[in-house]
Design a protein around this motif. Structure first.
Motif, short mmCIF file in Angstrom:
data_model
loop_
_atom_site.label_atom_id
_atom_site.label_comp_id
_atom_site.label_asym_id
_atom_site.label_seq_id
_atom_site.Cartn_x
_atom_site.Cartn_y
_atom_site.Cartn_z
N ASP A 1 8.92 -6.13 24.70
CA ASP A 1 9.08 -7.03 23.57
C ASP A 1 8.37 -6.48 22.34
O ASP A 1 7.17 -6.21 22.38
N GLN B 1 7.64 -7.38 18.23
CA GLN B 1 7.71 -8.43 17.22
C GLN B 1 7.01 -7.99 15.95
O GLN B 1 5.89 -7.46 16.01
N ARG C 1 6.70 -17.59 12.93
CA ARG C 1 7.41 -16.81 13.92
C ARG C 1 7.62 -15.39 13.41
O ARG C 1 7.41 -15.08 12.24
N TRP C 2 8.06 -14.52 14.29
CA TRP C 2 8.37 -13.16 13.94
C TRP C 2 9.50 -13.10 12.91
O TRP C 2 10.34 -14.00 12.84
N ARG D 1 12.56 -8.75 15.62
CA ARG D 1 12.21 -8.71 17.04
C ARG D 1 13.21 -7.85 17.82
O ARG D 1 14.41 -7.88 17.54
N TYR E 1 3.16 -5.58 18.82
CA TYR E 1 3.15 -6.49 17.68
C TYR E 1 2.80 -5.71 16.41
O TYR E 1 1.85 -4.92 16.40
#
Length: 523
Positions: A155, A157, A165-166, A169, A238
């Motif tokens: 994942d 982001q 929120r992102w 993604r 991230y």
């Protein structure tokens, strides 16, 4: 596991103390347990005490201890080439030829090539031949990977504001075959695009790849190759405005100290490591940490650091994208403590700057940022607390420190998030009512001055004021300070929506030294 020198009898204040040094046990001797059953008698030390390891954690220790048979080398039953993504294999071969143009494997058939890189292998003991777990993870279709490992979930982001929120993604959403090679190929260019690309020549060829680009490539490949894919935890990347965080499931097979020292090449998934090595990533020389650290030092950014988390077990690599003694940070600290902050000893100033930019720091975090012994850092932190530069919370090894007077985690006043923070008008240098501004006065202001305006503005009024302020290049910190508004509000909610009125000094998203200037009107 203890040796004679690991236990010391020390006299202090008329009393005797026994000090026990508990060394980190080599992975080949784990788990260390009491009783007859390792699945019920294995414990792990946490900051707040000991906890019993789960059967899953014990099984991971047994797998890591089997050095001769890496977990990713096991042959999967009832799996074959039909479970691999053909497009991924072709793309990998093209990259292989790009990085290894003279390699003899370039002329091999596809099946033979896959055998050479251990996508398929023969077990010497059993004579069994088939698809390896590494081959499935690297090139498999997502449905086939999920049949073998339902916890598999890479994942990525991109997060502009931690409270939101992102904004971008990459995850298994059904639009791509979510194997490790595809995840690596999609995420790496995005991360490298956030790095500065200075113009450099080697001979007559332009070099677009800097040490920082090599560092991020090494960091991502290492996370994918070192992950424990038997753990119920996802692999996360991230991208924040000021840092990149890469975390993989599992525990470190060497100590954090060994990680920074380099020279130790211990990998959980040796077959995956080889596959990435052919793409000029994940070398076996134990130099991965050196490349990551030196790549960041080349940009004069803060030193990357590694932490371990428990339940689920994860190894987290944080790559800060800002200078430790950035002018904006020094300006903010001067606003809190006055000009005296510039007279602090360098180690105290570095510690204060780190605490300000990361909100909270620990003794362990500082060991790798300042390269000092734990005891010396303890004295440093205690001294700074006495001077009321830092405030401490917690106790023992779990103690955390933040800049004195700052509310950690509450830098954003959500009640006024839509209008910015209010300010006491007694701090005004210039008073402006509504949009009736004295432009000449604003133009001549320096960035240390602040404008006190009416307590609330509509969006157009705020945009007009910022446009007037930015006749010359200004940082987000300078703009926020001149307006008397919260930095995060200005940086994350106002400036990103002013592209029609402001131009950026750097074309790179989230550049740590970004500045803004009003666009010149077309005539």
């Amino acid at each position: 596991m203890l040796k004679e020198e690991d236990v010391q009898d020390i006299e202090f204040g008329g009393a005797h103390f026994l000090f026990f040094y508990i060394p980190r046990v080599d992975r080949s001797f784990r788990p260390v347990f009491q009783g007859l059953d390792p699945r019920t008698g294995t414990f792990r030390r946490d900051i707040e005490g000991d906890y019993r390891c789960t059967p899953e954690e014990v099984n991971s220790m047994f797998a890591d201890a089997n050095v001769a048979n890496p977990a990713d080398g096991r042959i999967l039953k009832n799996y074959g080439k039909e479970d691999l993504d053909e497009q991924s294999i072709k793309q990998y071969r093209r990259k292989f030829e790009q990085y290894n143009p003279d390699h003899v494997w370039n002329t091999l058939s596809e099946d033979e090539f896959l055998r050479r890189i251990n996508v398929f292998r023969k077990d010497r003991e059993t004579g069994e031949y088939g698809l390896t777990y590494a081959g499935l993870l690297m090139f498999g279709t997502y449905s086939a990977i999920m049949d073998e490992n339902p916890n598999f979930f890479p994942d990525y982001q991109e997060i502009q504001n931690p409270k939101d929120r992102w904004i971008n993604r990459i995850y298994p959403d059904g639009n791509w075959e979510s194997n490790l090679f595809q995840f690596y190929s999609r995420v790496l260019p995005i991360l490298q695009n956030f790095l500065p690309k200075p113009f450099k020549l080697e001979g007559n060829a332009r070099l677009n790849e800097t040490p920082a680009h090599v560092a991020i490539r090494e960091a991502l490949a290492n996370a994918l190759a070192h992950a424990d894919y038997s753990v119920n935890a996802s692999l996360n990347v991230y991208k924040y405005p000021n840092r990149i965080v890469i975390s993989n499931p599992g525990t470190m097979l060497i100590s954090i100290k060994q990680f920074y020292q380099g020279g130790e090449s211990v990998c959980r998934n040796k077959y995956l490591q080889n596959m990435f090595m052919f793409l000029s990533s994940a070398e076996k020389a134990g130099s991965g940490a050196d490349k990551i650290i030196h790549g960041w030092e080349d940009l004069n950014w803060k030193r990357p650091y590694v932490t371990e988390r428990n339940r689920p077990n994860k190894v987290v690599l944080t790559l800060p994208m800002e200078s430790l003694l950035d002018e904006s940070i020094l300006s903010s600290l001067t606003g809190i403590f006055g000009n005296e902050v510039e007279q602090l000893p360098r180690l105290q100033l570095q510690t204060l700057a780190l605490a300000y930019s990361e909100e909270e720091i620990t003794n362990e975090r500082l060991q790798y940022a300042l390269d000092l012994h734990r005891t010396d850092i303890t004295h440093l932190l205690n001294d700074m607390c006495k001077k009321e530069l830092l405030a401490a919370t917690g106790y023992g090894r779990g103690t955390k420190y933040h800049v004195s007077g700052m509310n950690v985690g509450l830098n954003m006043d959500t009640s006024n998030a839509n209008m910015g923070l209010n300010m006491d008008t007694s701090e005004a240098n210039i008073e402006i009512q509504g949009s009736n501004m004295d432009s000449s006065s604003i133009h001549n202001m320096d960035s240390s001055s602040s404008i006190v305006t009416q307590k609330r503005y509509n969006k157009e009024q705020l945009r007009e004021i910022i446009s007037t302020i930015c006749t010359d290049w200004r940082t987000a910190e300078e703009i926020a300070k001149m307006l008397g508004r919260n930095l995060k509000y200005i940086k994350n909610f106002v400036l990103p929506k002013m592209g029609d009125l402001l131009e950026k000094m750097y074309d790179i998203p989230h550049h740590p030294r970004q500045k803004y200037r009003a666009r010149k009107s077309d005539k």
